[in-house]
Design a protein around this motif. Structure first.
Motif, PDB file in Angstrom:
ATOM      1  N   HIS A 148       2.319  -0.181   2.137  1.00 59.98           N
ATOM      2  CA  HIS A 148       1.937  -1.366   2.892  1.00 59.98           C
ATOM      3  C   HIS A 148       0.430  -1.367   3.187  1.00 59.98           C
ATOM      4  CE1 HIS A 148       6.207  -0.645   3.488  1.00 59.98           C
ATOM      5  NE2 HIS A 148       6.350  -1.937   3.725  1.00 59.98           N
ATOM      6  N   ILE A 149      -0.134  -0.188   3.396  1.00 58.68           N
ATOM      7  CA  ILE A 149      -1.572  -0.098   3.675  1.00 58.68           C
ATOM      8  C   ILE A 149      -2.388  -0.426   2.436  1.00 58.68           C
ATOM      9  CG2 ILE A 149      -3.439   1.496   4.270  1.00 58.68           C
ATOM     10  CD1 ILE A 149      -1.326   2.938   6.079  1.00 58.68           C
ATOM     11  N   VAL A 150      -2.076   0.234   1.306  1.00 56.81           N
ATOM     12  CA  VAL A 150      -2.893  -0.010   0.110  1.00 56.81           C
ATOM     13  C   VAL A 150      -2.707  -1.430  -0.410  1.00 56.81           C
ATOM     14  CG1 VAL A 150      -3.061   2.410  -0.556  1.00 56.81           C
ATOM     15  CG2 VAL A 150      -1.142   1.051  -1.393  1.00 56.81           C
ATOM     16  N   SER A 151      -1.517  -1.999  -0.237  1.00 63.50           N
ATOM     17  CA  SER A 151      -1.315  -3.389  -0.669  1.00 63.50           C
ATOM     18  C   SER A 151      -2.075  -4.359   0.233  1.00 63.50           C
ATOM     19  CB  SER A 151       0.176  -3.737  -0.705  1.00 63.50           C
ATOM     20  OG  SER A 151       0.782  -3.564   0.561  1.00 63.50           O
TER      21      SER A 151
ATOM     22  N   LYS B 183      12.126   1.724  10.130  1.00 62.69           N
ATOM     23  CA  LYS B 183      10.765   1.380  10.573  1.00 62.69           C
ATOM     24  C   LYS B 183      10.050   2.683  10.943  1.00 62.69           C
ATOM     25  CE  LYS B 183       8.380  -2.273  13.114  1.00 62.69           C
ATOM     26  NZ  LYS B 183       7.934  -2.979  11.905  1.00 62.69           N
ATOM     27  N   SER B 184       9.661   3.412   9.917  1.00 65.00           N
ATOM     28  CA  SER B 184       8.993   4.690  10.109  1.00 65.00           C
ATOM     29  C   SER B 184       7.492   4.523   9.961  1.00 65.00           C
ATOM     30  CB  SER B 184       9.506   5.715   9.090  1.00 65.00           C
ATOM     31  OG  SER B 184       8.950   5.456   7.811  1.00 65.00           O
ATOM     32  N   THR B 185       6.753   5.602  10.227  1.00 67.63           N
ATOM     33  CA  THR B 185       5.295   5.540  10.090  1.00 67.63           C
ATOM     34  C   THR B 185       4.842   5.839   8.666  1.00 67.63           C
ATOM     35  OG1 THR B 185       5.114   7.841  10.851  1.00 67.63           O
ATOM     36  CG2 THR B 185       4.877   6.096  12.507  1.00 67.63           C
ATOM     37  N   ASN B 186       5.769   5.974   7.728  1.00 68.95           N
ATOM     38  CA  ASN B 186       5.407   6.168   6.317  1.00 68.95           C
ATOM     39  C   ASN B 186       5.150   4.799   5.678  1.00 68.95           C
ATOM     40  OD1 ASN B 186       5.846   9.174   5.667  1.00 68.95           O
ATOM     41  ND2 ASN B 186       7.677   8.619   6.841  1.00 68.95           N
ATOM     42  N   LYS B 187       3.930   4.320   5.782  1.00 70.37           N
ATOM     43  CA  LYS B 187       3.613   2.952   5.352  1.00 70.37           C
ATOM     44  C   LYS B 187       2.454   2.901   4.359  1.00 70.37           C
ATOM     45  CE  LYS B 187       6.699   0.872   7.929  1.00 70.37           C
ATOM     46  NZ  LYS B 187       7.835   0.160   7.303  1.00 70.37           N
TER      47      LYS B 187
ATOM     48  N   ILE C  15       4.134  -7.397   3.042  1.00 66.07           N
ATOM     49  CA  ILE C  15       3.459  -6.260   3.657  1.00 66.07           C
ATOM     50  C   ILE C  15       3.937  -6.059   5.087  1.00 66.07           C
ATOM     51  CG2 ILE C  15       1.228  -5.390   4.471  1.00 66.07           C
ATOM     52  CD1 ILE C  15      -0.057  -6.851   2.065  1.00 66.07           C
ATOM     53  N   ASN C  16       4.097  -7.150   5.813  1.00 63.99           N
ATOM     54  CA  ASN C  16       4.375  -7.059   7.258  1.00 63.99           C
ATOM     55  C   ASN C  16       5.674  -7.748   7.670  1.00 63.99           C
ATOM     56  OD1 ASN C  16       3.416  -9.620   6.714  1.00 63.99           O
ATOM     57  ND2 ASN C  16       2.425  -9.836   8.708  1.00 63.99           N
ATOM     58  N   GLY C  17       6.626  -7.863   6.754  1.00 67.31           N
ATOM     59  CA  GLY C  17       7.865  -8.507   7.171  1.00 67.31           C
ATOM     60  C   GLY C  17       8.810  -8.750   6.014  1.00 67.31           C
ATOM     61  N   ASN C  18       9.978  -9.248   6.350  1.00 66.84           N
ATOM     62  CA  ASN C  18      10.984  -9.605   5.342  1.00 66.84           C
ATOM     63  C   ASN C  18      10.652 -10.949   4.721  1.00 66.84           C
ATOM     64  OD1 ASN C  18      12.834  -7.986   7.636  1.00 66.84           O
ATOM     65  ND2 ASN C  18      13.233  -7.425   5.530  1.00 66.84           N
ATOM     66  N   VAL C  19      11.236 -11.208   3.556  1.00 65.08           N
ATOM     67  CA  VAL C  19      10.943 -12.446   2.835  1.00 65.08           C
ATOM     68  C   VAL C  19      12.230 -13.232   2.605  1.00 65.08           C
ATOM     69  CG1 VAL C  19      11.111 -11.335   0.573  1.00 65.08           C
ATOM     70  CG2 VAL C  19       9.763 -13.419   0.808  1.00 65.08           C
TER      71      VAL C  19
END
Length: 281
Positions: free
Chosen positions: A156-159, A149-153, A184-188
């Motif tokens: 997730h932002i562009v999606s 859970k790093s800040t390299n997202k 984008i914001n969680g597991n599936v």
């Protein structure tokens, strides 16, 4: 008020500068914790994930970074914001201290802790429509760094921008092998018959806390068999249910993907078990 290295300061105060490595290089980790009446839900799992992630990134873990110390810092921050008796979202960000370029001058770290109020005191399911689509412009790397859970997202932002522009509530992300990795914001999770599937960590999904708790819950549930296996996009429209999980929302059922409408029965059954597990955590 926020908590910077144990000091409570105004959220309007400038306390980070342009040399911050989280800003310059994404050299940072974070944990988002759901808090109910001063109790940090699944805190032990969050703490050990953070410690493991810091070791993987070769960050120097401060001696005082015990589970009890960080929990006390959360409580202190809740108190000053008058949220100790409320439901709140807490975020603990840890970043390597200033200095260096790609190679840091030091592996010593600092932390920032912030809290905000949540409206609902326990996990619930929203009955509104929740439509998703695949995001295929960029792909998640299938490696251990993607589990953190790093800040390299950036993906997730562009999606999320793509989802907003096209009227979707979320998108599912793929890895280079074109397997479904996460939302984008969680597991599936995917329900098909008596099987519940979720992508394995080796495919590049986040090592989510709610993913871990639900795999434990489902493994003890006689009605279903849990499989941590790769999920092809072609399986999505054949599924009975799809749902997303994260620490803040709990379980979010997906109601529509392209022309397929999904049930929410299993997600609702799991919700009660999840709330019971949260009370015991």
């Amino acid at each position: 008020m926020i908590n910077f290295n144990g000091n409570l300061i105004s959220s309007k105060e400038k306390f980070l500068n342009h040399e911050n490595r989280g800003f310059k290089y994404g050299d940072a980790l974070f944990e988002t914790v759901r808090i109910s009446n001063g109790k940090l839900l699944f805190w032990e799992d969050h703490y050990f994930r953070l410690m493991s992630s810091m070791r993987i990134l070769r960050m120097e873990i401060p001696m005082e970074f015990t589970m009890e110390f960080l929990e006390a810092e959360f409580i202190k921050t809740l108190e000053v914001n008058k949220l100790l008796g409320s439901t709140a979202r807490g975020r603990l960000s840890v970043f390597r201290n200033d200095g260096g370029r790609y190679t840091p001058k030091t592996n010593e770290c600092s932390f920032v802790l912030e809290v905000e109020e949540l409206e609902v005191p326990f996990y619930t399911i929203d009955d509104t429509s929740y439509e998703i689509e695949l995001y295929k412009d960029f792909y998640v790397n299938a490696d251990m760094l993607s589990n953190l859970k790093s800040t390299n997202k950036l993906i997730h932002i562009v999606s999320s921008v793509y989802a907003k522009e096209n009227g979707y509530q979320n998108c599912l992300l793929l890895n280079g092998a074109k397997q479904v990795v996460e939302a984008i914001n969680g597991n599936v999770f995917l329900v098909s018959g008596k099987k519940i599937k979720t992508p394995p960590l080796k495919d590049g999904c986040l090592d989510g806390i709610l993913r871990k708790k639900l795999t434990e819950i489902i493994s003890k549930w006689d009605d279903f068999d849990l499989e941590e296996v790769s999920i092809s996009p072609f399986e999505l429209q054949k599924a009975d249910e799809l749902f997303i999980t994260n620490t803040i929302i709990g379980i979010q059922p997906i109601t529509k993907y392209r022309k397929k409408q999904f049930e929410t029965t299993v997600a609702r059954s799991l919700l009660g078990r999840l709330n019971a597990s949260a009370r015991l955590s």
